[in-house]
Motif scaffolding. Structure first.
Motif, PDB file in Angstrom:
ATOM      1  N   ILE A   9       0.849  -1.210   0.000  1.00  0.00           N
ATOM      2  CA  ILE A   9       0.000   0.000   0.000  1.00  0.00           C
ATOM      3  C   ILE A   9       0.879   1.253   0.000  1.00  0.00           C
ATOM      4  N   SER A  10       1.948   1.251   0.807  1.00  0.00           N
ATOM      5  CA  SER A  10       2.861   2.407   0.847  1.00  0.00           C
ATOM      6  C   SER A  10       3.536   2.622  -0.498  1.00  0.00           C
ATOM      7  N   THR A  11       3.981   1.549  -1.121  1.00  0.00           N
ATOM      8  CA  THR A  11       4.639   1.648  -2.425  1.00  0.00           C
ATOM      9  C   THR A  11       3.692   2.204  -3.476  1.00  0.00           C
ATOM     10  N   ILE A  12       2.461   1.729  -3.494  1.00  0.00           N
ATOM     11  CA  ILE A  12       1.467   2.234  -4.453  1.00  0.00           C
ATOM     12  C   ILE A  12       1.191   3.716  -4.186  1.00  0.00           C
ATOM     13  N   GLY A  13       1.078   4.094  -2.924  1.00  0.00           N
ATOM     14  CA  GLY A  13       0.834   5.496  -2.571  1.00  0.00           C
ATOM     15  C   GLY A  13       1.968   6.403  -2.986  1.00  0.00           C
ATOM     16  N   ILE A  14       3.209   5.977  -2.737  1.00  0.00           N
ATOM     17  CA  ILE A  14       4.372   6.776  -3.125  1.00  0.00           C
ATOM     18  C   ILE A  14       4.445   6.873  -4.650  1.00  0.00           C
ATOM     19  N   TRP A  15       4.186   5.780  -5.353  1.00  0.00           N
ATOM     20  CA  TRP A  15       4.206   5.794  -6.818  1.00  0.00           C
ATOM     21  C   TRP A  15       3.161   6.765  -7.362  1.00  0.00           C
ATOM     22  N   GLN A  16       1.985   6.812  -6.768  1.00  0.00           N
ATOM     23  CA  GLN A  16       0.943   7.734  -7.212  1.00  0.00           C
ATOM     24  C   GLN A  16       1.378   9.185  -7.025  1.00  0.00           C
ATOM     25  N   ILE A  17       2.030   9.465  -5.909  1.00  0.00           N
ATOM     26  CA  ILE A  17       2.507  10.823  -5.653  1.00  0.00           C
ATOM     27  C   ILE A  17       3.581  11.211  -6.666  1.00  0.00           C
ATOM     28  N   LEU A  18       4.537  10.322  -6.892  1.00  0.00           N
ATOM     29  CA  LEU A  18       5.653  10.635  -7.775  1.00  0.00           C
ATOM     30  C   LEU A  18       5.267  10.709  -9.243  1.00  0.00           C
ATOM     31  N   THR A  19       4.248   9.980  -9.668  1.00  0.00           N
ATOM     32  CA  THR A  19       3.883   9.984 -11.076  1.00  0.00           C
ATOM     33  C   THR A  19       2.886  11.083 -11.427  1.00  0.00           C
ATOM     34  N   ALA A  20       2.504  11.892 -10.506  1.00  0.00           N
ATOM     35  CA  ALA A  20       1.531  12.955 -10.772  1.00  0.00           C
ATOM     36  C   ALA A  20       2.199  14.313 -10.969  1.00  0.00           C
ATOM     37  N   GLN A  21       3.381  14.332 -11.561  1.00  0.00           N
ATOM     38  CA  GLN A  21       4.150  15.554 -11.790  1.00  0.00           C
ATOM     39  C   GLN A  21       4.290  16.369 -10.510  1.00  0.00           C
ATOM     40  N   ASN A  22       4.928  15.753  -9.536  1.00  0.00           N
ATOM     41  CA  ASN A  22       5.120  16.399  -8.249  1.00  0.00           C
ATOM     42  C   ASN A  22       6.562  16.789  -7.957  1.00  0.00           C
ATOM     43  N   VAL A  23       7.497  16.378  -8.795  1.00  0.00           N
ATOM     44  CA  VAL A  23       8.908  16.697  -8.594  1.00  0.00           C
ATOM     45  C   VAL A  23       9.484  17.197  -9.912  1.00  0.00           C
ATOM     46  N   ALA A  24      10.155  18.345  -9.849  1.00  0.00           N
ATOM     47  CA  ALA A  24      10.751  18.924 -11.056  1.00  0.00           C
ATOM     48  C   ALA A  24      12.147  19.438 -10.740  1.00  0.00           C
ATOM     49  N   ILE A  25      13.021  19.399 -11.746  1.00  0.00           N
ATOM     50  CA  ILE A  25      14.312  20.070 -11.635  1.00  0.00           C
ATOM     51  C   ILE A  25      14.284  21.249 -12.600  1.00  0.00           C
ATOM     52  N   LYS A  26      15.041  22.292 -12.264  1.00  0.00           N
ATOM     53  CA  LYS A  26      14.976  23.505 -13.086  1.00  0.00           C
ATOM     54  C   LYS A  26      16.298  24.238 -13.061  1.00  0.00           C
ATOM     55  N   THR A  27      16.448  25.126 -14.035  1.00  0.00           N
ATOM     56  CA  THR A  27      17.615  25.993 -14.093  1.00  0.00           C
ATOM     57  C   THR A  27      17.183  27.365 -14.619  1.00  0.00           C
ATOM     58  N   ASN A  28      17.790  28.407 -14.084  1.00  0.00           N
ATOM     59  CA  ASN A  28      17.491  29.779 -14.475  1.00  0.00           C
ATOM     60  C   ASN A  28      18.431  30.165 -15.623  1.00  0.00           C
ATOM     61  N   THR A  29      17.887  30.291 -16.821  1.00  0.00           N
ATOM     62  CA  THR A  29      18.702  30.573 -18.004  1.00  0.00           C
ATOM     63  C   THR A  29      19.352  31.961 -17.952  1.00  0.00           C
ATOM     64  N   LEU A  30      18.757  32.908 -17.254  1.00  0.00           N
ATOM     65  CA  LEU A  30      19.355  34.242 -17.151  1.00  0.00           C
ATOM     66  C   LEU A  30      20.655  34.198 -16.352  1.00  0.00           C
TER      67      LEU A  30
END
Length: 178
Positions: A9-30
């Protein structure tokens, strides 16, 4: 059996959180245009809120010993008016940095800390890519040693300044990991 069921149940819950576009990496081009590499991460906190942490580092020395070496950390809490990672947002950010260098006859060796408010907009480019524009206004307190450009341990003067004005400007490229 109970542990296996709880783990599943925990694994399914964590997978649902992670697959719903909840984590992003970014960089400031300026920042990259100023030879300052940046990297950040943004995490979903809810359907309309996210938390971002961005770091920047500039180690370069240019011709005639001109430099502004620094590292910067800027965490930010964002509230999205429609949905997270899409459209308008407002934010509250903090910032802290350490710096050394100068481009004229003076050298500056010090720190800054402060915070401010941000407004921005996020455009969806594809399922994994976004483009974000943001501007922030706020306050920073700077404390530093000012010295002549030629290094001199005894020739510095301790100073401090309070700054009010733009504290963030960004055109960021965002990639969603999950």
């Amino acid at each position: 059996m109970k542990r296996t069921l709880l783990l599943l149940i925990s694994t399914i819950g964590i997978w649902q959180i992670l697959t719903a576009q909840n984590v992003a990496i970014k960089t400031n081009t300026l920042y990259w245009l100023t030879t300052t590499p940046t990297l950040g991460a943004e995490f979903s906190l809810g359907s309309k809120t996210t938390f971002e942490v961005v770091g920047a580092y500039n180690p370069w020395t240019f011709k005639d010993d001109k430099k502004m070496h620094f590292w910067l950390v800027q965490p930010e809490f964002k509230y999205w008016t429609c949905e997270k990672f899409n459209g308008h947002f407002i934010g509250v950010h903090l910032h802290g940095a350490q710096y050394y260098g100068g481009f004229s006859s003076k050298r500056y060796d010090g720190y800054l800390a402060g915070g401010g408010f941000t407004y921005g907009y996020d455009w969806i480019l594809s399922p994994h890519w976004n483009l974000e524009a943001a501007i922030g206004i706020g306050y920073a307190h700077l404390w530093y040693k000012e010295s002549p450009r030629v290094p001199c341990e005894k020739c510095y003067e301790r100073k401090h300044k309070n700054y009010f004005g733009p504290t963030k400007i960004a055109i960021s490229l965002t990639y969603f990991i999950f």
